[in-house]
Design a protein around this motif. Structure first.
Motif, PDB file in Angstrom:
ATOM      1  N   ARG A  69      75.220  83.934  29.471  1.00  0.00           N
ATOM      2  CA  ARG A  69      75.931  85.138  29.936  1.00  0.00           C
ATOM      3  C   ARG A  69      76.456  84.964  31.360  1.00  0.00           C
ATOM      4  O   ARG A  69      76.309  85.837  32.209  1.00  0.00           O
ATOM      5  CB  ARG A  69      75.034  86.370  29.871  1.00  0.00           C
ATOM      6  N   PHE A  73      82.051  88.733  34.345  1.00  0.00           N
ATOM      7  CA  PHE A  73      81.607  89.978  33.739  1.00  0.00           C
ATOM      8  C   PHE A  73      81.627  91.051  34.815  1.00  0.00           C
ATOM      9  O   PHE A  73      81.016  90.887  35.869  1.00  0.00           O
ATOM     10  CB  PHE A  73      80.188  89.790  33.181  1.00  0.00           C
ATOM     11  N   SER A  75      80.559  94.749  35.567  1.00  0.00           N
ATOM     12  CA  SER A  75      79.715  95.824  35.041  1.00  0.00           C
ATOM     13  C   SER A  75      79.862  97.128  35.807  1.00  0.00           C
ATOM     14  O   SER A  75      79.145  98.080  35.535  1.00  0.00           O
ATOM     15  CB  SER A  75      78.251  95.378  35.057  1.00  0.00           C
ATOM     16  N   GLN A  86      76.029 100.747  26.844  1.00  0.00           N
ATOM     17  CA  GLN A  86      76.271  99.427  27.431  1.00  0.00           C
ATOM     18  C   GLN A  86      76.188  98.337  26.369  1.00  0.00           C
ATOM     19  O   GLN A  86      77.038  97.444  26.329  1.00  0.00           O
ATOM     20  CB  GLN A  86      75.247  99.139  28.529  1.00  0.00           C
ATOM     21  N   THR A  87      75.174  98.409  25.514  1.00  0.00           N
ATOM     22  CA  THR A  87      75.039  97.381  24.482  1.00  0.00           C
ATOM     23  C   THR A  87      76.162  97.472  23.460  1.00  0.00           C
ATOM     24  O   THR A  87      76.636  96.453  22.963  1.00  0.00           O
ATOM     25  CB  THR A  87      73.677  97.459  23.779  1.00  0.00           C
ATOM     26  N   ASP A  90      79.141  95.884  25.188  1.00  0.00           N
ATOM     27  CA  ASP A  90      78.952  94.437  25.273  1.00  0.00           C
ATOM     28  C   ASP A  90      79.135  93.779  23.908  1.00  0.00           C
ATOM     29  O   ASP A  90      79.744  92.717  23.792  1.00  0.00           O
ATOM     30  CB  ASP A  90      77.568  94.098  25.832  1.00  0.00           C
ATOM     31  N   GLU A 155      73.492  92.122  20.696  1.00  0.00           N
ATOM     32  CA  GLU A 155      73.773  93.377  21.393  1.00  0.00           C
ATOM     33  C   GLU A 155      73.704  94.573  20.440  1.00  0.00           C
ATOM     34  O   GLU A 155      73.124  95.605  20.797  1.00  0.00           O
ATOM     35  CB  GLU A 155      75.146  93.332  22.080  1.00  0.00           C
TER      36      GLU A 155
END
Length: 161
Positions: A69, A73, A75, A86-87, A90, A155
């Motif tokens: 990861r 990215f 966030s 969030q998951t 993602d 995820e």
């Protein structure tokens, strides 16, 4: 961690290591070429080989970088959202990435087949074969797609499991 995960991680690590070794070869080759220009003469085909060697340097480590990861990215937009949101985002990003890189894999594979058929090479002081390097692009992107699918599954199971 089960055996399949350990094997995938070992594969990703070896490919990342190979990409790193290619970078070392590139550094040495460019250094020798630069020094040679000031003394004995340029290294024949150095430019063409350095262009070709950029392909494994970039595409071989893709699976490892996704596995850890470490891709770029941001966030900031999702930091305040609940964990489930969030998951979901993602996982959705991984699915979209898999679709985009899946298309790139297909297109790169078609280009590699064509390059293999004509034995593509660059004409320089020496002939530099390009077609073997064309196969590294679909290999690297296909492994990235595989890892993106695994990321999406992880995820979605984390957010809804």
């Amino acid at each position: 961690m089960n055996r399949a995960n350990r094997m995938l991680e070992a594969l990703a690590e070896w490919l990342a290591l190979a990409g790193g070794l290619v970078v070392v070869v590139l550094m040495v080759m460019v250094s020798v070429d630069a020094l040679g220009r000031k003394t004995l003469g340029a290294l024949p085909g150095a430019l063409e080989f350095s262009e070709a060697l950029m392909i494994p340097a970039v595409f071989l480590p893709l699976m490892f970088v996704q596995m850890k990861r470490e891709h770029v990215f941001v966030s900031v937009a999702t930091l305040g959202l609940p964990l489930r949101a969030q998951t979901l985002l993602d996982g959705l990003a991984a699915v979209i990435g898999a679709m985009i890189f899946g298309l790139l894999t297909w297109l790169a594979l078609m280009k590699a087949v064509d390059a293999f058929g004509v034995r593509e090479y660059r004409v320089a002081v020496i002939a530099v074969p390009i077609w073997p390097f064309r196969w590294i692009i679909p290999l690297g992107t296909a492994l990235l797609v595989f890892q993106l699918v695994l990321t999406a599954i992880h995820e979605f199971s984390r957010g809804f499991g």
